[in-house]
Design a protein around this motif. Structure first.
Motif: not given
Length: 332
Positions: A170-182, A145-158
């Protein structure tokens, strides 16, 4: 919350689509249900089926990848995270999606299995029947996961398709946490009724926990998720659990409900239906780009319908006209 530098970053199966024409008799001979997607579980079976295909076209695919390629064609800034193998098809995927203007930096995976491929048979009525060997795509690790890119996106699409294997789930669950945290929005597409039959409880839990902001479904997927047979009852039930619900209905258009507001759009007229590959993916592209631009619900739906109509008018899931110019001409 900092200003987003990407409109949409997607996580999905990194697949090379191989499209060829076929007739109904061939589908019946191979035991395929027309218009469906089935998994091919071994590279040997994929190779055998590939050997039976007529002349085909190879292009980067996968549901979420198709969507961000569409958004990039509309002028949006996008990124994609997905796993390919260090092989020729992996190079095809990476080159093609980058050529579409999508940032793709996920490192290739060494060794077996090979890059995922989807063998798509298109019948004369435009229906596509997909046979997918998931290959390397089902081994996307959380570490990729590129966490910085996820944090910089208006929308995370899964995409729901990628929810099936454990590692990318598990990677997608983690990505959801990153996006919502941002403080970003999370969009999710149910992908197929078979995904719901296997993971419906997970999907319903995501909604109940308030982790999804925009949900995409077609009519059959919505009914399966809601576990009811009445369409309106399913809409009411699911719309109460998500800020934005978008439901596509094929030739009957689409609806969206956002915080109590309801909008609908008719299917765009086309001269001839050639191939439905990517129709839902490009509908999502148009809708998400509209939302990222601050367009209202009705306009975002119309953008989705226009993009879907363009894609089903030719073979393959990549636009063959300038989508940005088309939208400007139709909507201003």
């Amino acid at each position: 919350m900092t200003e987003a530098t990407y409109d949409v970053v997607a996580i999905g199966n990194a697949i090379v689509d191989i499209l060829a024409q076929a007739d109904d008799a061939f589908l019946a001979q191979e035991g395929m249900a027309k218009g469906s997607m089935q998994l091919v579980f071994s590279p040997e079976a994929a190779a055998a089926l590939y050997g039976k295909m007529g002349p085909g076209r190879e292009i980067s695919g996968g549901s979420a990848a198709n969507t961000v390629a569409g958004i990039a064609a509309l002028g949006g800034k996008c990124g994609f995270i997905g796993q390919v193998a260090d092989d020729q098809l992996g190079q095809v995927f990476a080159h093609d999606i980058r050529a579409q203007g999508v940032r793709f930096d996920t490192a290739s995976r060494a060794g077996e299995p090979t890059t995922a491929r989807c063998l798509i048979f298109v019948t004369p009525d435009g229906q596509r029947t997909m046979n997918t060997f998931l290959g390397a795509s089902q081994f996307l690790p959380e570490a990729a996961l590129d966490r910085a890119m996820i944090e910089a996106a208006a929308i995370l699409y899964l995409e729901g398709y990628l929810w099936d294997p454990e590692e990318p789930r598990q990677a997608m669950r983690a990505a959801i946490e990153v996006a919502r945290g941002a403080g970003r929005k999370v969009a999710f597409t149910l992908s197929d009724t078979f995904c719901i039959s296997r993971h419906g409880d997970d999907f319903r839990r995501l909604l109940a926990d308030g982790l999804i902001d925009i949900l995409f479904a077609n009519e059959n997927e919505l009914l399966a998720l809601a576990q009811v047979e009445d369409f309106d009852a399913a809409v009411d039930q699911v719309a109460a659990q998500v800020p934005v619900l978008v439901v596509t209905r094929g030739e009957h258009g689409a609806i969206a409900i956002a915080n109590g507001e309801r909008a609908s759009v008719a299917a765009e007229p086309i001269e001839r239906l050639l191939d439905t590959t990517g129709a839902g993916d490009l509908f999502a592209a148009g809708f998400l780009h509209g939302q990222a631009q601050g367009r209202d619900l009705s306009t975002s739906l119309r953008m989705g319908a226009l993009c879907a109509a363009e894609i089903i008018s030719h073979y393959g899931a990549r636009p063959e006209v300038d989508l940005k110019a088309m939208i400007a001409q139709k909507l201003g």
